[in-house]
Design a protein around this motif. Structure first.
Motif, mmCIF file in Angstrom:
data_model
loop_
_atom_site.group_PDB
_atom_site.id
_atom_site.type_symbol
_atom_site.label_atom_id
_atom_site.label_comp_id
_atom_site.label_asym_id
_atom_site.label_seq_id
_atom_site.Cartn_x
_atom_site.Cartn_y
_atom_site.Cartn_z
ATOM 1 N N PRO A 126 43.344 42.804 45.546
ATOM 2 C CA PRO A 126 44.114 42.551 44.323
ATOM 3 C C PRO A 126 43.708 41.279 43.594
ATOM 4 C CG PRO A 126 45.450 42.112 46.275
ATOM 5 C CD PRO A 126 44.188 42.764 46.755
ATOM 6 N N GLU A 127 43.005 40.368 44.274
ATOM 7 C CA GLU A 127 42.587 39.125 43.640
ATOM 8 C C GLU A 127 41.299 39.287 42.836
ATOM 9 O OE1 GLU A 127 44.363 36.312 43.619
ATOM 10 O OE2 GLU A 127 45.890 37.506 44.644
ATOM 11 N N LYS A 128 40.603 40.409 43.037
ATOM 12 C CA LYS A 128 39.346 40.608 42.314
ATOM 13 C C LYS A 128 39.613 41.256 40.963
ATOM 14 C CE LYS A 128 35.966 40.760 46.046
ATOM 15 N NZ LYS A 128 34.779 41.468 46.583
ATOM 16 N N ARG A 190 44.084 46.195 27.512
ATOM 17 C CA ARG A 190 45.253 45.327 27.676
ATOM 18 C C ARG A 190 46.162 45.827 28.806
ATOM 19 N NH1 ARG A 190 44.563 44.890 21.985
ATOM 20 N NH2 ARG A 190 45.848 46.719 21.564
ATOM 21 N N ILE A 191 46.241 47.143 28.965
ATOM 22 C CA ILE A 191 47.044 47.704 30.065
ATOM 23 C C ILE A 191 46.437 47.312 31.404
ATOM 24 C CG2 ILE A 191 47.719 49.857 31.196
ATOM 25 C CD1 ILE A 191 47.955 51.096 28.385
ATOM 26 N N VAL A 192 45.123 47.435 31.523
ATOM 27 C CA VAL A 192 44.450 47.044 32.771
ATOM 28 C C VAL A 192 44.647 45.562 33.033
ATOM 29 C CG1 VAL A 192 42.201 46.824 33.899
ATOM 30 C CG2 VAL A 192 42.750 48.898 32.616
ATOM 31 N N ARG A 193 44.538 44.758 31.997
ATOM 32 C CA ARG A 193 44.727 43.302 32.140
ATOM 33 C C ARG A 193 46.130 42.983 32.632
ATOM 34 N NH1 ARG A 193 43.683 38.768 33.618
ATOM 35 N NH2 ARG A 193 43.475 36.947 32.272
ATOM 36 N N ALA A 194 47.123 43.705 32.104
ATOM 37 C CA ALA A 194 48.507 43.463 32.516
ATOM 38 C C ALA A 194 48.749 43.897 33.955
ATOM 39 C CB ALA A 194 49.454 44.206 31.572
ATOM 40 N N ARG A 195 48.039 44.934 34.398
ATOM 41 C CA ARG A 195 48.207 45.422 35.778
ATOM 42 C C ARG A 195 47.492 44.529 36.785
ATOM 43 N NH1 ARG A 195 49.557 50.977 36.497
ATOM 44 N NH2 ARG A 195 48.150 51.073 38.290
ATOM 45 N N HIS A 196 46.568 43.691 36.309
ATOM 46 C CA HIS A 196 45.808 42.813 37.203
ATOM 47 C C HIS A 196 45.784 41.411 36.602
ATOM 48 C CE1 HIS A 196 44.276 46.204 39.637
ATOM 49 N NE2 HIS A 196 44.321 46.849 38.481
ATOM 50 N N PRO A 197 46.886 40.708 36.679
ATOM 51 C CA PRO A 197 46.986 39.382 36.023
ATOM 52 C C PRO A 197 46.318 38.264 36.808
ATOM 53 C CG PRO A 197 49.034 39.908 37.124
ATOM 54 C CD PRO A 197 48.140 41.097 37.329
ATOM 55 N N ALA A 668 39.064 26.845 40.088
ATOM 56 C CA ALA A 668 40.515 26.738 39.905
ATOM 57 C C ALA A 668 40.930 26.979 38.463
ATOM 58 C CB ALA A 668 40.982 25.351 40.350
ATOM 59 N N LEU A 669 39.964 27.048 37.554
ATOM 60 C CA LEU A 669 40.267 27.243 36.141
ATOM 61 C C LEU A 669 40.186 28.712 35.767
ATOM 62 C CD1 LEU A 669 38.077 24.349 34.668
ATOM 63 C CD2 LEU A 669 40.534 24.287 35.164
ATOM 64 N N SER A 670 40.797 29.056 34.657
ATOM 65 C CA SER A 670 40.620 30.398 34.116
ATOM 66 C C SER A 670 39.177 30.554 33.645
ATOM 67 C CB SER A 670 41.572 30.625 32.947
ATOM 68 O OG SER A 670 41.214 29.807 31.845
ATOM 69 N N ALA A 671 38.762 31.806 33.485
ATOM 70 C CA ALA A 671 37.396 32.058 33.040
ATOM 71 C C ALA A 671 37.139 31.418 31.683
ATOM 72 C CB ALA A 671 37.131 33.566 32.987
ATOM 73 N N ASP A 672 38.121 31.493 30.790
ATOM 74 C CA ASP A 672 37.939 30.917 29.458
ATOM 75 C C ASP A 672 37.759 29.406 29.529
ATOM 76 O OD1 ASP A 672 38.093 33.362 28.231
ATOM 77 O OD2 ASP A 672 40.226 33.213 27.762
ATOM 78 N N ALA A 673 38.587 28.751 30.350
ATOM 79 C CA ALA A 673 38.497 27.296 30.459
ATOM 80 C C ALA A 673 37.183 26.873 31.102
ATOM 81 C CB ALA A 673 39.683 26.758 31.255
ATOM 82 N N ALA A 674 36.779 27.605 32.134
ATOM 83 C CA ALA A 674 35.511 27.285 32.789
ATOM 84 C C ALA A 674 34.341 27.481 31.842
ATOM 85 C CB ALA A 674 35.341 28.149 34.036
ATOM 86 N N GLN A 675 34.350 28.591 31.101
ATOM 87 C CA GLN A 675 33.261 28.841 30.161
ATOM 88 C C GLN A 675 33.232 27.803 29.047
ATOM 89 O OE1 GLN A 675 34.018 32.954 29.076
ATOM 90 N NE2 GLN A 675 32.349 33.654 30.371
#
Length: 760
Positions: A126-128, A190-197, A668-675
């Motif tokens: 679930p973390e992937k 967006r549905i997939v994103r919401a199911r895997h936050p 530890a950062l979100s993908a957006d912050a890391a990028q």
């Protein structure tokens, strides 16, 4: 253009045509001489007894093969009818559950989102990040991405990722448009994103025409999409090379998009996907009309299951609305507007591929004559004319090129799935951490053990290097602009004159009747149990299977059969090569002449979009002294990469992440912050490397931070043999940090730190 120059061009076209005709005839002669030699060698003299035995065994075997062959075609027809009656569900090798049906959306369309259920023994983490796979709606039905256990779906599941697929139903919703489809796919995302936050956004993978669909979704909703993978996806439709890519001339030969409109009107306002399948079969008539059937006959004891499995998918013809195919042809196939940023999904709103900020992996093949590599990758150069423009935009593009696999093999080959797709899945967790730029991806294979082991090597490339795929520097794309203009004229004329007449005369019921008697469908239901002439075939074929008679595979009769098969195949190949050469020559003679008469079209093709404005670069340089520990670690990695050899291996990236990943802080950062950190530091290092090094101490505010950073570098140097290419940088980093007010106490060992990648 001066008449003398035009005559030179005509002379060159005629010369190339004559060369191609000569090559085609020479190739045919070579094949036939080889086949005749093989036949002469096999047809040795026999005694009367040997000749009698060979004749009898071959005759009985041929009769049995013929019965089993025709019975297999009967089974294909029955499978086709059963699939039609079942509503043509996706042909997936996995169970699935429905998550969302776009037929109930505010703007409905015949698409749906399903979740692939992991098979027994496969556990999803679930973390992937999740995967969303979009299959092509190019005449066939969905399922090609998960057609086998060893597939894109299979290896994503094995790696622990939840997998979703975008499927579609055979009949379009009346009135649906391509914009409705793109908006529905964006909602699915967006549905997939919401199911895997989880912090990592979903991967979007598109196959063939599903590739441009994936890119359009990423352009519509860039904040929701993670890495984008496009497999064998046409994006630059005019691209290709002469004598290699005959399909790109189809629009010009037929006069543009009006033929798709005619086909839709004859279908009662619905476009039949069987016409698109016809286009594919047109490319290789030898295989279409002979080779695939002879392979079934020759391997009749083992081939039927594979043949029937593939034909179930190949024979599932899906439909489109008239407005959908019109948009596709006018904006993509003929208009080539997607890469130019001119493809509108609403009045005044276009799909802007520059809005896509997620990393993009492009998988293409030199052996693909449906989506040649030029069509798969040239859009990068259209949008980012230079390497620096690509880097300044903060974009990462990874290109994977296969040497020989054909178009369908990219999606359905188990060997490709085990090698290329498995490594793409493995790379996904690291691709977001690459510094902006263009990378060539190669897969190295180690077969020293019982199971092959793979490692991915990424090599920095230049956007300008894409030109090596082109013979003529893309000047041969100029006539396609003429085709687009003529297509618009023909389309308007057709809409004004013929469309009102045909739309009034052809009812939906008549359209269904015409679809039923399409030759591709008739070949299936005509050879099924609906045909009373085949009533006695099944028991005879079963008897033949139970009483198989072996034949002498080295006898003269089998040799004669192989000679005949080779001759037929060679004859079809000769026809194809002569046909393609003639079509291509006439295309350039006709449209090239018009292009030469228009001075606006005779210049080399200009980049469709302007380069990235310098505002982001200036902002990054203005903030060169701003940041913290993570920024400093990323900057050092980027500086080392700039001095390195431009190569990095996935195995080493994994090792680096294991050693220092948790300490650096990117994980530890979100993908957006890391990028954002990687992109900002990359701009600084690219444009002012000396300043980046000199201002490094300002990012490390305390002695503890300096000590900690040097300790991480020591840890890397002690565990990984980086080489000596960036040893000087290690000394320079130590010098800058020790000259600061609070010198670091750690001892720095020589190393060559080549990872810009997200080590933490």
């Amino acid at each position: 253009m001066h008449p003398l120059d035009m005559m030179k061009v005509y002379g060159r076209v005629v010369e190339i045509y004559r060369l191609r005709l000569g090559e085609a005839i020479s190739a045919y002669g070579d094949v036939m001489r080889g086949a005749a030699g093989a036949f002469a060698q096999a047809a040795r003299p026999q005694t009367p007894e040997e000749a009698w035995r060979d004749t009898v065994s071959y005759t009985f075997d041929a009769l049995q093969r013929s019965l089993i062959f025709w019975d297999t075609l009967r089974q294909r027809g029955n499978n086709w009818i059963a699939h039609e009656k079942a509503g043509k569900p996706p042909l997936l090798a996995f169970d699935y559950e429905m998550i969302a049906d776009a037929r109930s959306f505010e703007r409905p369309c015949n698409y749906a989102l399903v979740r692939i259920l992991p098979p027994e023994g496969v556990v999803v983490d679930p973390e992937k990040r999740a995967f969303l796979i979009i299959d092509p709606r190019a005449g066939h039905g969905p399922g090609i991405g998960g057609f086998k256990k060893d597939s894109e779906v299979g290896f994503a599941l094995k790696a622990g990722h939840a997998v979703y697929m975008v499927i579609f139903f055979p009949e379009p919703v009346p009135g649906q448009t391509l914009a409705d489809v793109s908006l529905a796919e964006s909602e699915f995302l967006r549905i997939v994103r919401a199911r895997h936050p989880s912090p990592d956004k979903p991967v979007v993978m598109g196959n063939c025409q599903g590739g441009w669909a994936a890119m359009m979704v990423a352009a519509l909703d860039p904040d929701t999409v993670g890495p984008v993978v496009v497999n064998g996806a046409p994006m630059s439709y005019w691209a290709g090379n002469d004598a290699e890519n005959p399909m790109r001339y189809a629009g010009g030969v037929l006069g543009g998009s009006w033929t798709a409109l005619l086909a839709s009107d004859l279908g009662g306002g619905v476009f039949d996907g069987a016409f698109l399948v016809d286009n594919f079969e047109y490319l290789n008539p030898a295989n279409t009309y002979f080779t695939k059937y002879y392979t079934l006959y020759e391997k009749v004891d083992t081939e039927p299951p594979r043949f029937l499995e593939f034909e179930r998918w190949w024979g599932g013809y899906f439909l489109m609305n008239r407005d959908e195919i019109k948009w596709i042809v006018e904006n993509l196939f003929v208009g080539n507007k997607l890469a130019a940023g001119k493809a509108e999904w609403a009045p005044g709103k276009t799909f802007d591929l520059k809005a896509v900020r997620s990393p993009i992996i492009v998988f293409a093949s030199l052996g693909d004559n449906i989506t040649p590599p030029q069509q798969a990758i040239n859009w990068v150069a259209d949008i980012y004319p230079t390497t620096q423009a690509l880097k300044d935009a903060g974009q990462v593009v990874v290109g994977l090129m296969h040497d020989s696999i054909g178009h369908l093999g990219i999606f359905v080959s188990g060997a490709i799935a085990r090698r290329e797709h498995a490594q793409i899945v493995d790379l996904i967790d690291y691709v977001e951490s690459l510094a902006p730029g263009l990378y060539g991806m190669t897969i190295e294979e180690d077969r020293s053990g019982p199971e092959p082991k793979y490692d991915v090597k990424l090599t920095e490339r230049r956007v300008e290097d894409i030109a090596w795929l082109q013979k003529y520097g893309r000047r041969d794309e100029i006539p396609f602009e003429v085709v687009a203009n003529i297509s618009q004229f023909n389309s308007r004329l057709y809409e004004a004159v013929m469309h009102p007449l045909l739309s009034a005369a052809i009812t939906p019921e008549m359209g269904r009747t015409l679809r039923a008697i399409h030759p591709l469908r008739m070949a299936r239901w005509g050879l099924s149990d609906l045909n009373p002439a085949l009533k006695a075939l099944a028991p005879l074929a079963d008897f033949a299977r139970s009483q198989r008679t072996p034949r002498n595979e080295h006898g003269p009769h089998v040799a004669a059969e192989h000679f005949a098969a080779t001759a037929i195949t060679a004859g079809w190949d000769l026809f194809r090569r002569l046909r393609d050469a003639t079509v291509e020559t006439e295309f350039f003679r006709l449209y090239g002449s018009w292009a030469m008469l228009d001075p606006d079209l005779t210049a080399p093709v200009a980049p469709a979009l302007v380069e990235q404005p310098p505002a982001e670069v200036e902002a990054a340089l203005a903030a060169v002294r701003e940041g913290g520990f993570t920024d400093a670690a990323v900057r050092i990695a980027l500086l080392a990469q700039k001095r390195g050899d431009g190569e990095r291996r996935l195995s080493r990236l994994k090792q680096i992440r294991d050693l220092v990943g948790q300490d650096v802080g990117l994980l530890a950062l979100s993908a957006d912050a890391a990028q954002a950190i990687i992109r900002r530091q990359a701009l600084i290092v690219d444009h002012a490397p000396d300043l980046a090094l000199d201002t490094l101490p300002s990012l490390l505010k305390t002695p503890q931070e300096r000590t900690h950073l040097l300790a991480l570098l020591d840890r890397l140097g002690a565990n990984i043999d980086f080489g000596a290419s960036v040893v000087a940088l290690a000394g320079a980093v130590r010098e800058r940090l020790t000259q600061a007010d609070a010198p670091a106490s750690a001892t720095l060992t020589p190393f060559s730190f080549v990872a810009t990648e997200r080590v933490g």
